[in-house]
Design a protein around this motif. Structure first.
Motif, mmCIF file in Angstrom:
data_model
loop_
_atom_site.group_PDB
_atom_site.id
_atom_site.type_symbol
_atom_site.label_atom_id
_atom_site.label_comp_id
_atom_site.label_asym_id
_atom_site.label_seq_id
_atom_site.Cartn_x
_atom_site.Cartn_y
_atom_site.Cartn_z
ATOM 1 N N PHE A 14 0.784 -1.159 -0.196
ATOM 2 C CA PHE A 14 -0.081 0.090 -0.046
ATOM 3 C C PHE A 14 0.964 1.242 0.029
ATOM 4 C CE2 PHE A 14 -2.138 3.292 2.786
ATOM 5 C CZ PHE A 14 -3.307 3.555 1.814
ATOM 6 N N ALA A 15 1.861 1.156 0.990
ATOM 7 C CA ALA A 15 2.836 2.460 0.830
ATOM 8 C C ALA A 15 3.645 2.756 -0.279
ATOM 9 C CB ALA A 15 3.833 2.268 1.933
ATOM 10 N N LEU A 16 4.007 1.562 -0.992
ATOM 11 C CA LEU A 16 4.728 1.679 -2.275
ATOM 12 C C LEU A 16 3.971 2.011 -3.543
ATOM 13 C CD1 LEU A 16 7.280 -1.109 -1.892
ATOM 14 C CD2 LEU A 16 7.698 1.326 -1.275
ATOM 15 N N LEU A 17 2.712 1.652 -3.667
ATOM 16 C CA LEU A 17 1.766 1.751 -5.093
ATOM 17 C C LEU A 17 0.715 2.891 -4.910
ATOM 18 C CD1 LEU A 17 1.304 -2.131 -5.620
ATOM 19 C CD2 LEU A 17 3.408 -0.482 -6.397
ATOM 20 N N ILE A 18 0.385 3.134 -3.674
ATOM 21 C CA ILE A 18 -0.564 4.400 -3.493
ATOM 22 C C ILE A 18 -0.108 5.547 -4.035
ATOM 23 C CG2 ILE A 18 -1.887 5.799 -2.000
ATOM 24 C CD1 ILE A 18 -3.352 3.039 -2.621
ATOM 25 N N PRO A 19 0.995 6.000 -3.990
ATOM 26 C CA PRO A 19 1.614 7.332 -4.802
ATOM 27 C C PRO A 19 1.327 7.250 -6.079
ATOM 28 C CG PRO A 19 3.066 6.558 -3.104
ATOM 29 C CD PRO A 19 1.954 5.537 -3.173
ATOM 30 N N TYR A 20 1.433 6.305 -6.824
ATOM 31 C CA TYR A 20 1.113 5.919 -8.210
ATOM 32 C C TYR A 20 -0.338 6.472 -8.573
ATOM 33 C CZ TYR A 20 5.705 4.410 -8.892
ATOM 34 O OH TYR A 20 7.133 4.031 -8.892
ATOM 35 N N ALA A 21 -1.328 6.079 -7.632
ATOM 36 C CA ALA A 21 -2.689 6.073 -8.006
ATOM 37 C C ALA A 21 -3.004 7.741 -7.570
ATOM 38 C CB ALA A 21 -3.427 5.185 -7.105
ATOM 39 N N MET A 22 -2.348 8.150 -6.560
ATOM 40 C CA MET A 22 -2.908 9.507 -6.287
ATOM 41 C C MET A 22 -1.873 10.663 -6.860
ATOM 42 S SD MET A 22 -2.525 8.953 -2.101
ATOM 43 C CE MET A 22 -3.338 10.775 -1.707
ATOM 44 N N ASN A 23 -0.879 10.558 -7.560
ATOM 45 C CA ASN A 23 -0.206 11.393 -8.394
ATOM 46 C C ASN A 23 0.916 10.645 -9.045
ATOM 47 O OD1 ASN A 23 0.968 13.705 -9.588
ATOM 48 N ND2 ASN A 23 1.339 14.935 -7.636
ATOM 49 N N GLU A 24 0.595 10.177 -10.191
ATOM 50 C CA GLU A 24 1.354 9.367 -11.046
ATOM 51 C C GLU A 24 2.746 9.766 -11.569
ATOM 52 O OE1 GLU A 24 0.764 6.157 -14.708
ATOM 53 O OE2 GLU A 24 -0.765 7.577 -14.155
ATOM 54 N N LYS A 25 2.660 11.199 -11.860
ATOM 55 C CA LYS A 25 3.827 11.905 -12.292
ATOM 56 C C LYS A 25 5.159 12.068 -11.332
ATOM 57 C CE LYS A 25 1.392 14.634 -15.655
ATOM 58 N NZ LYS A 25 0.827 16.117 -16.275
ATOM 59 N N THR A 26 4.654 12.256 -10.116
ATOM 60 C CA THR A 26 5.538 12.337 -8.975
ATOM 61 C C THR A 26 5.885 11.290 -8.069
ATOM 62 O OG1 THR A 26 4.212 13.771 -7.702
ATOM 63 C CG2 THR A 26 5.580 14.994 -9.106
ATOM 64 N N ILE A 61 -9.907 1.860 3.259
ATOM 65 C CA ILE A 61 -8.886 2.999 3.220
ATOM 66 C C ILE A 61 -8.678 3.011 1.560
ATOM 67 C CG2 ILE A 61 -6.708 4.064 3.508
ATOM 68 C CD1 ILE A 61 -6.784 2.694 6.291
ATOM 69 N N MET A 62 -8.278 1.895 0.964
ATOM 70 C CA MET A 62 -8.011 1.722 -0.355
ATOM 71 C C MET A 62 -9.254 2.197 -1.252
ATOM 72 S SD MET A 62 -6.020 -1.761 -0.549
ATOM 73 C CE MET A 62 -4.505 -2.044 0.096
ATOM 74 N N LEU A 63 -10.405 1.732 -0.951
ATOM 75 C CA LEU A 63 -11.379 1.997 -1.640
ATOM 76 C C LEU A 63 -12.112 3.381 -1.379
ATOM 77 C CD1 LEU A 63 -13.539 -1.405 -0.992
ATOM 78 C CD2 LEU A 63 -12.459 -0.544 -3.284
ATOM 79 N N ASN A 64 -11.735 4.056 -0.430
ATOM 80 C CA ASN A 64 -12.218 5.226 -0.165
ATOM 81 C C ASN A 64 -11.144 6.494 -0.918
ATOM 82 O OD1 ASN A 64 -14.284 6.325 2.094
ATOM 83 N ND2 ASN A 64 -13.475 4.299 2.746
ATOM 84 N N ILE A 65 -9.863 6.084 -1.056
ATOM 85 C CA ILE A 65 -9.152 6.606 -1.773
ATOM 86 C C ILE A 65 -9.619 6.623 -3.423
ATOM 87 C CG2 ILE A 65 -6.730 6.877 -2.713
ATOM 88 C CD1 ILE A 65 -5.624 5.814 -0.117
ATOM 89 N N ALA A 66 -9.934 5.469 -3.739
ATOM 90 C CA ALA A 66 -10.335 5.357 -5.048
ATOM 91 C C ALA A 66 -11.632 5.957 -5.594
ATOM 92 C CB ALA A 66 -10.567 3.810 -5.353
#
Length: 835
Positions: free
Chosen positions: A226-238, A403-408
């Motif tokens: 979760f810690a490693l992959l969630i940033p790609y979902a929230m802001n893929e460029k950075t 938590i994941m689903l709420n972010i999605a």
């Protein structure tokens, strides 16, 4: 426009109205441009907390027969707040929680969520994770990789069956959508798994140990993923920069911050130097770490989790959880589940996509975990039933997928249909797991499979397995002396399972006491930083290890801990005895000897535990009354066995016979022969009289006498005539007074240890009447007499009950208390103290 498109159009209009609203505030305050917190927001927030507490506690007691953990009930009630159910009512939407109050309440839920994840970090043990056995690690890894791979295929299949506009389909057929969908498939909620295993009394079975360890490892790696992959979902460029920065922060916490905190916390805990203000600063560290990871581009809960993991385990952790758990876990976390329910549109999904697609999705979501676990367990020789059971347990979800689903949802990555289906599936899988496990895996049914788990029927060359239960280190010395007395036959080796009984305090951390390696506890910090239970377990383990060395390792010793509510801990004893194939369970008496030699109550709950154990134990049981028995490594031991008759007395004689083979034990067996008034049968005492009749009861009584004569004669022939250290004597009694006289005579001769049968199966009118006057019926009539302070004996006592026969039915504590007070006038006492 077709019917599905019309429903989606109306739903999208409603979402826009609910999601974007304008608030007009008339407030002369030049600083805070909002309504008053005290007069507007606080009442609604308090009402929301009260609503969740009342409803969840009420539902929890209703669903207790289904063995549902509290967190599952909280999620269920949270989903009931969906606008399609309770949330859509005028009372809730307008009066209780108006739209303007949702955002501040949601802010507070994130405050509670951070603390909840911090507590989850405290529950994780890196030593257990890093040193886990290959079986549990393999199951955990397979349960992550295979479900993620299958999840992407299932999502593609369901997208091809999607009913709606192609534009909506394209918006949610992206890499991010696949990522969130598959991550949800891989999650296992360790705290809920531990609660389910505890409620179902499976924690100390082979399946329970594997499932608990695999769940902990899976949960840990889920958080890492979760810690490693969630940033790609929230802001893929950075995202790459966020991941690198987060890794650097985690390394800083473990390499630099953790050693400093460990020294500080252990030092202050050792000196009991903590107060509420200092604990507040420690708790605020979780929010500081959450703030840092939020700035770095990861989710705030990542920082709270890392901070919880680096805090040293032991007494400080237990104190911190006890003092601060209620705020985040009890009061604020349930509101987070309510916030998830506000976003739920399950009925809308059923109307647009159809019941078939929804049910198919929920069914396919359950398959990957079971299949992956079944594949992994087959490599280790586990049965298919156990593999399926572990797979079902691995399907237990927790707070992470929510938590994941709420972010999605917030990032509009998943559609309303996908969000609703996955959210409801998370709930349904967690609800049905304990029900399924309770149906397909019930070790309690195995208790009566082996009718020969008695010492009397133990073969000469068979290993004797003894489950020695203790509550504290003080009880270990006397029980070890009993074990050494049983360790007399080299052809029949002794195996000891030392089980510490710990009352569960409600925190998941305490459940891991039995699964933490003894050496790992020592490496975790100073001895004074351990909790009281961990200190006791360490002391008990050291004492039994020293005993094993003293026997030159001819005795195998294993130390465990059972952590459970005292009202149900007897079921854990059953399961450990069943798992370890024990022949005898030894329990400590609930009274302890004082310096003056008087037995005093130490914990009344122990009495209830002993009675519960002997009521339906899977093997023979012995209750040990310790008045200070000497060590056989230093002195000789005089043992007196009183034989009256019945299966319990035959088992007690078998124990004494085994002890008599020890070179430092001198055994005297006194058989009490009943005649006259004492021999009158009490047919009403047989519980099966109504079904079999009086004649059958008399036949059973005669059969027991034949078995008694046969076993005693065998003992006299094989033991008494061949051993100088064994004596046999017979005493005839005619009444209850004769019994007390015989006991007084025997005690004046002197002995170090009495061995008695509990007395189940005796159909004597005298013993039935005396049983009504006993203060401790679990000891039987003779045992209660000898253990009484009025008897004046200084000898220890071992009361044995044989497995495989009817058990005594105990009265409630209230009934026993009233009868004891009624007999306190002295008329019920058979003995006066011998000076």
């Amino acid at each position: 426009m077709d019917h599905v498109s019309e429903i989606q159009h109306e739903y999208n209009k409603r979402v826009k109205i609910e999601g974007c609203y304008e608030t007009i505030v008339s407030n002369p305050n030049a600083i805070w441009k909002s309504d008053s917190i005290l007069t507007f927001y606080l009442p609604f927030f308090t009402a929301q907390v009260a609503l969740m507490l009342i409803t969840t506690r009420s539902a929890y007691y209703i669903l207790r027969p289904l063995n549902q953990p509290l967190i599952v009930v909280e999620i269920l009630i949270g989903f009931m707040i969906s606008p399609e159910i309770i949330g859509g009512t005028p009372f809730y939407g307008s009066s209780l929680v108006p739209l303007r109050a949702i955002i501040p309440i949601e802010t507070m839920t994130h405050f509670g969520l951070v603390f909840f994840v911090f507590i989850a970090g405290l529950d994780m043990n890196l030593d257990t994770i890093l040193h886990a056995r290959k079986k549990a690690t393999s199951i955990a890894v397979a349960g992550i990789i295979i479900p993620m791979a299958m999840g992407s295929g299932i999502y593609y299949l369901l997208q091809s069956m999607y009913k709606g506009s192609h534009e909506n389909l394209a918006n949610h057929n992206t890499f991010k959508a696949y990522l969130f969908w598959t991550l949800t498939y891989s999650v296992t909620g360790f705290p809920i798994v531990s609660q389910i295993l505890t409620n179902l009394k499976l924690l100390y079975t082979g399946l329970g140990r594997v499932a608990l360890t695999a769940a902990m490892i899976t949960d840990f790696y889920n958080w890492v993923t979760f810690a490693l992959l969630i940033p790609y979902a929230m802001n893929e460029k950075t995202a790459i920069y966020s991941v690198i920065a987060t890794i650097v922060f985690v390394l800083f916490c473990f390499i630099i911050l953790r050693p400093y905190m460990e020294k500080l916390i252990i030092r202050k805990t050792t000196h009991n130097d903590w107060d509420n203000y200092q604990l507040l600063f420690v708790v605020m560290g979780a929010y500081a770490c959450a703030f840092i990871t939020d700035i770095l581009g990861a989710h705030p809960v990542v920082g709270a989790l890392v901070y919880g993991i680096i805090i040293p385990r032991g007494k400080f952790t237990e104190m911190l959880i006890n003092k601060s758990e209620d705020l985040g876990v009890v009061y604020l976390a349930p509101i987070f589940y309510g916030n998830c329910g506000i976003r739920l549109r399950f009925l809308y999904t059923v109307r647009t996509q159809g019941v078939t697609l929804v049910m198919l999705t929920m069914f396919l979501t359950c398959i990957p975990k079971i299949l992956s676990t079944l594949i992994a367990t087959q490599f280790y020789g586990m049965s298919i039933l156990d593999g399926v059971a572990v797979g079902v347990l691995m399907n237990t979800k927790g707070v992470l997928p929510l938590i994941m689903l709420n972010i999605a949802w917030d990032e509009q990555i998943l559609s309303a249909e996908s969000f609703s289906i996955l959210t409801v599936t998370v709930l349904m899988m967690t609800i049905i797991v304990p029900i399924i496990i309770n149906v397909i895996y019930k070790p309690r049914k195995l208790h009566r499979q082996n009718k020969l788990r008695t010492i009397q029927n133990l073969k000469v060359d068979s290993e004797l397995r003894v489950l020695a239960c203790v509550h504290n280190p003080r009880q270990t010395t006397g029980i070890i002396n009993i074990l050494e007395a049983c360790n007399s036959n080299k052809l029949c080796p002794l195996r000891v399972i030392a089980l510490q009984l710990v009352e569960m305090t409600g925190t998941t951390t305490s459940l891991l006491v039995s699964h933490i390696n003894h050496h790992n506890m020592q490496q975790s910090g100073a001895h004074n930083s351990l909790t009281e239970s961990e200190q006791d377990l360490e002391t008990i383990a050291n004492v039994f290890a020293a005993y094993a060395e003293e026997t030159e390792n001819t005795t195998k010793v294993e130390t465990l801990a059972a952590v459970s509510p005292y009202s149900t801990i007897h079921e854990d004893i059953y399961n450990v005895a069943q798992e370890k194939q024990a022949t005898l369970i030894i329990l400590p008496f609930h009274k302890q000897s004082s310096l003056e030699g008087i037995l005093e109550d130490s914990n009344s709950a122990i009495k209830d535990i002993n009675q519960n154990v002997i009521r339906d134990a899977p093997c023979s049981v012995g209750i040990f009354v310790d008045r200070g028995i000497g060590s056989l490594f230093k002195v000789d031991l005089r043992v007196l066995m009183l034989f009256i008759g019945g299966p319990d007395d035959r088992e007690a004689l078998a124990v004494a016979w085994r002890m008599s083979k020890h070179q430092r034990i001198h055994l005297s067996v006194v058989r009490i022969l009943l005649s006259g008034e004492a021999a009158e049968a009490d047919s009403s005492s047989s519980s099966h009289v109504e079904s079999k009749g009086l004649l059958s009861a008399e036949v059973d009584n005669e059969k027991q006498k034949e078995l008694d004569d046969e076993y005693v004669n065998s003992f006299r022939l094989k033991a008494v005539n061949n051993e100088d250290s064994i004596k046999y004597l017979e005493k005839e009694v005619h009444s209850a007074n004769d019994i007390s006289e015989v006991l007084n005579q025997m005690d004046q001769i002197g002995c170090d240890l009495y061995i008695l049968g509990q007395g189940t199966g005796r159909n004597s009118m005298v013993f039935s009447n005396l049983m009504k006057q006993t203060d401790c019926p679990e000891l039987g009539v003779i045992g209660d007499m000898v253990a009484s302070n009025n008897f004046g004996s200084c000898s220890s006592l071992l009361v044995v009950q044989q497995y495989g026969f009817e058990r005594i039915e105990f009265e409630t504590s209230t009934q026993q208390s009233s009868e004891a007070s009624a007999n306190n006038d002295g008329s019920g006492e058979l003995f006066v103290k011998v000076e």
